[in-house]
Design a protein around this motif. Structure first.
Motif, PDB file in Angstrom:
ATOM      1  N   UNK A 382      11.193  -0.646  -0.550  1.00  0.00           N
ATOM      2  CA  UNK A 382      10.264   0.492  -0.585  1.00  0.00           C
ATOM      3  C   UNK A 382       8.860   0.038  -0.209  1.00  0.00           C
ATOM      4  N   UNK A 383       8.445  -1.120  -0.725  1.00  0.00           N
ATOM      5  CA  UNK A 383       7.125  -1.673  -0.399  1.00  0.00           C
ATOM      6  C   UNK A 383       7.027  -1.952   1.098  1.00  0.00           C
ATOM      7  N   UNK A 384       8.069  -2.560   1.654  1.00  0.00           N
ATOM      8  CA  UNK A 384       8.058  -2.858   3.091  1.00  0.00           C
ATOM      9  C   UNK A 384       8.020  -1.584   3.925  1.00  0.00           C
ATOM     10  N   UNK A 385       8.770  -0.552   3.487  1.00  0.00           N
ATOM     11  CA  UNK A 385       8.794   0.712   4.232  1.00  0.00           C
ATOM     12  C   UNK A 385       7.427   1.390   4.223  1.00  0.00           C
ATOM     13  N   UNK A 386       6.702   1.223   3.113  1.00  0.00           N
ATOM     14  CA  UNK A 386       5.402   1.880   2.978  1.00  0.00           C
ATOM     15  C   UNK A 386       4.260   1.021   3.501  1.00  0.00           C
ATOM     16  N   UNK A 387       4.553  -0.177   3.979  1.00  0.00           N
ATOM     17  CA  UNK A 387       3.495  -1.066   4.461  1.00  0.00           C
ATOM     18  C   UNK A 387       2.684  -0.375   5.557  1.00  0.00           C
ATOM     19  N   UNK A 388       1.378  -0.375   5.391  1.00  0.00           N
ATOM     20  CA  UNK A 388       0.506   0.310   6.326  1.00  0.00           C
ATOM     21  C   UNK A 388       0.185   1.728   5.922  1.00  0.00           C
TER      22      UNK A 388
END
Length: 836
Positions: A382-388
């Motif tokens: 989830x963190x990686x998907x929301x990066x940026x």
């Protein structure tokens, strides 16, 4: 040792690299360090020539910075300078993210590194802060232990700056060992352009002069608005592969004449990506145009102004400190929290804080898993998907548990999130949202969260006037208008609902659903009662008073159906392996509830919301209970649908009723699952317990569904008989039959595929079926063969298969050799596998 072999670098390969060496753009202190290494190398070679011996004293390295800034080139330069003198044979590169095991942590991976005389480069080394569920040591502690046992090894850690420095400085041994610390800043636009020219040339392409000028301007804009996770040369490679080449190939192939050689290699201005300058004012105006929420909008604009001022001070070389970016949104449903999150993404992207500004919405059910290690993995995904952009966690209070229940996997989400947020350079804003009281309790009980989320924005309920404004906007969007009489009637209806609202009032969502699921369907039904050719355009777009529901007195009744939640819950149910009786019972329940909902005869009472799930331990009762909570929410019977689980062992102590009362309150408007499978459940009078819970629910005036999970019940025989004859449920009693060996093998196969990405050959499946048939035939009441057994078997089989793959290679599947020793020895009297 697969994670070693894929990235091993020989001295010859390092020297033969023909691409641009990014240490050209390295910081001055690193370049000076390389010159010192050169001098030290010459000095040591002279000592060796004079037979005095070299002086080697390894001071290990930490090199931080974003991806694509030359950290790998820096490692090569260090290796090339120290290898011959320090007698290092090769450079080994490993990725910390692939070294981690959910149970064992990093112990196994470091134990596999048997070699001396190597330079060990660990990428993404900030991940060494984590520890396994069984092994209490962090990765950096395991690394230091390994280093102390090696006679000649040089270690270089590379990764994110703040996270990696905090990790190293927080460990005394690591602080001593890693004395060479360097930070590689993002490449400047000139360096990015220089690399891009060389990169495209290496691919037999070149820039047209006008394209060079345009691309320089593009890089200037991109650099100014880059996020904290800017990928530098990888950003350039993505542009070339994903944007320039597709545009270029389309342009060239549209030409009528066969392309010339120069056409096939020259990048023109029209092939370049177009830079869209974010419009801050437009994003702010869209925020201001929202109905109501004046206080929240002012708070957010104040925060935005502070961030913009700090960025301006930074451009002037002045001291600045960015305010904390992460936020908490509190308030009832439908007050615009998700919408505001979207505008925050747009605004902070436009001022260069976020690199993309997109919003990823998630919640406990998407993050928490019952499988070991899966919760942490889901959270990191989830963190990686929301990066940026923005990570919006709805109903975040569901992740919080009391201090006495730290085993709940929701705490793993919080811990993983806090570890990530400990870095100051995260290219992401995290927003936690939920009911006010629940979110306040969560923050008070977690000091770490309170410090990371200092900005709390409270969303007040919309006033009746504001709800009318929202209603008119919805109708305008759908191209409808209201007669004056209809408008007056709708205003009265909204005021009546507002006067009887509770903390779960739907606000804007209530008005939207009222219009889309009641008023517009009512208009459709009225108009289609006459011939279609006689319906005018004005009639099709005008809401009459008769289309608006009448004001009714408030009684305890179900809400409207939420088809999205209902569909998702039933899909989760249908995806389960076996459990046909439970599936049929719940599908029947949904169909009957739909009919009664339409007829207005669906009644809600404590008795109608009480179920008994009968079956042996590990037959899926808890999983189905959680799905039932979602079904009841979708049917409008429960307002929230979250599931709170209480184990029988928790009720046998002196504080059993206090535990139960607290759980009942936590399960308000949701489902309470009482797992009575525990060995001590015979100490509990279930009839008395059931009566006490029902009375407590009446006392608290709350709606909560109850599910008792039991091995046997008073009416077990009747329910079993009816289930055998095709009647799925007896009252609200549902039978959970044992899994057959064939079903257990199917579950095993599914778990291997889902959790370990391992397929199973048909012959191997047959062997495992035989094994499971044997242990199933030997099961006892004390040692049942159930889902828990299969989960353990899955982990064991996967462990054996992965060891074989790592050590010898081969297909990523389970083969006969992996299960050759799975033989049931009846003499042993317990489930397991033996070595022949």
């Amino acid at each position: 040792m697969q994670f070693l072999s894929d990235n091993s670098l020989s001295l010859q390969k390092i020297s033969a690299d023909n691409m641009m060496n990014l240490t050209t753009f390295a910081p001055d202190d690193f370049k000076e360090h390389l010159r010192a290494l050169d001098n030290k190398g010459k000095f040591n070679r002279a000592r060796i020539y004079c037979e005095l011996g070299a002086t080697t004293n390894h001071q290990h390295y930490v090199i931080t910075g974003n991806d694509g800034v030359g950290k790998e080139d820096a490692v090569k330069e260090i290796f090339n300078r120290v290898a011959s003198v320090a007698e290092l044979e090769r450079c080994v590169t490993v990725d910390a993210t692939t070294m981690f095991d959910a149970n064992d942590g990093f112990r196994g991976s470091f134990a596999e590194i048997q070699e001396n005389n190597i330079l060990l480069h660990i990428k993404h080394a900030e991940q060494l802060a984590t520890r396994g569920n069984v092994n209490p040591k962090t990765g950096v502690e395991e690394l230091c232990s390994m280093m102390s046992e090696k006679s000649n090894i040089l270690v270089v850690l590379t990764g994110k700056r703040s996270q990696l420095l905090e990790l190293v400085k927080g460990n005394e041994q690591a602080r001593t060992c890693f004395s060479n610390i360097f930070y590689f800043d993002d490449l400047k636009p000139e360096a990015l352009f220089q690399y891009m020219v060389e990169y495209v040339n290496s691919k037999n392409y070149l820039f047209d002069p006008d394209a060079e000028t345009a691309f320089k301007e593009y890089l200037e804009f991109s650099y100014k608005l880059r996020g904290a996770n800017f990928r530098n040369i990888y950003f350039l490679q993505d542009i070339f592969e994903k944007e320039i080449l597709p545009k270029m190939s389309e342009r060239v192939m549209k030409q009528n004449l066969p392309p010339e050689q120069m056409d096939l290699c020259t990048i023109m201005p029209e092939d370049l990506p177009v830079f869209q300058q974010p419009d801050t004012e437009s994003a702010i105006n869209r925020l201001k145009s929202l109905v109501g929420l004046e206080h929240v909008k002012k708070q957010i604009l104040d925060h935005t102004a502070l961030v913009k001022l700090n960025k301006l001070r930074a451009t002037k070389g002045m001291f600045n400190r960015n305010p904390p970016m992460h936020m908490v949104f509190t308030g009832n449903p439908g007050t615009g929290k998700t919408t505001i999150a979207k505008y925050i993404g747009e605004i902070y992207h436009s001022i260069g804080v976020l690199s993309s500004g997109h919003v990823v919405v998630t919640e406990r059910t998407k993050l928490v898993s019952e499988w070991i290690g899966a919760t942490e993995k889901n959270t990191k995904n989830a963190i990686n998907s929301a990066s940026g952009g923005v990570l919006f966690i709805d109903e975040a209070y569901n992740l919080f548990v009391e201090a006495s229940d730290r085993k709940d996997y929701g705490m793993r989400v919080i811990e993983t999130l806090l570890t990530y947020l400990s870095a100051d350079d995260t290219d992401m804003i995290v927003i936690l949202a939920g009911y006010t009281d629940e979110m306040d309790r969560m923050l008070e009980a977690n000091p770490g969260m309170k410090s990371r989320f200092p900005y709390v924005f409270h969303f007040e309920d919309y006033t009746p006037k504001e709800l009318m404004q929202i209603g008119k906007m919805v109708l305008e969007r759908e191209q409808y208008t209201m007669t004056p009489e209809a408008e007056k009637k709708l205003a009265k209806y909204i005021i009546n609902e507002y006067d009887h609202k509770d903390e779960h009032f739907g606000n804007g969502r209530f008005v939207t659903r009222l219009i889309t699921t009641h008023i517009i369907p009512s208009l459709s039904h009225r108009l289609l009662a006459k011939p279609v050719e006689k319906i005018s355009i004005k009639e099709m777009t005008t809401i009459e008073a008769c289309d608006v529901p009448d004001v009714v007195t408030h009684e305890f009744k179900p809400k409207e159906l939420d088809e999205t939640i209902l569909t998702e819950s039933l899909e989760r149910l249908d995806d389960l392996i076996s459990l046909q009786n439970a599936k049929q019972a719940l599908h029947d329940f949904v169909d009957i509830s739909r009919l009664r909902h339409q007829q207005g005869t669906l009644k809600i009472s404590p008795q109608s919301l009480c179920w008994d799930f009968i079956g042996k331990t590990g037959t899926g009762k808890g999983t189905v209970a959680e799905i039932l909570g979602g079904i009841l929410q979708g049917l409008g019977i429960l307002k929230r649908g979250q599931t709170v689980c209480v184990n029988a062992d928790e009720l046998t102590g002196n504080d059993g009723y206090q535990v139960l009362e607290r759980s009942i309150k936590d399960a308000k408007d949701g489902l309470l699952f009482l797992d009575m499978d525990a060995p001590n459940d015979n100490k509990i009078n279930l009839s008395h317990l059931r009566m006490w819970i029902v009375n407590k629910l009446r006392e608290l005036e709350q709606t909560t569904a109850l599910v008792f999970g039991q091995i046997k019940a008073d009416e077990d025989a009747i329910a079993q008989n009816l289930a055998y004859n095709g009647i799925a449920s007896y009252g609200n009693t549902i039978i959970f039959n044992d899994f057959t060996p064939e079903e257990l093998v199917e579950i095993l196969t599914s778990l291997l595929k889902r959790d370990y990405q391992l397929s199973m050959k048909s012959g191997t499946r047959t062997k495992m079926l035989k094994y499971i048939e044997n242990i199933k035939a030997s099961e006892t009441k004390e040692s049942p063969v159930n889902l828990r057994t299969i989960r353990h078997l899955t982990q064991t089989v996967a462990h054996i298969a992965q060891l074989r793959i790592v050590r010898t290679g081969g297909a990523h599947s389970v083969i006969n050799a992996d299960v050759a020793h799975f033989k049931w020895d009846k003499r042993k009297g317990k489930v397991g596998f033996i070595m022949s």
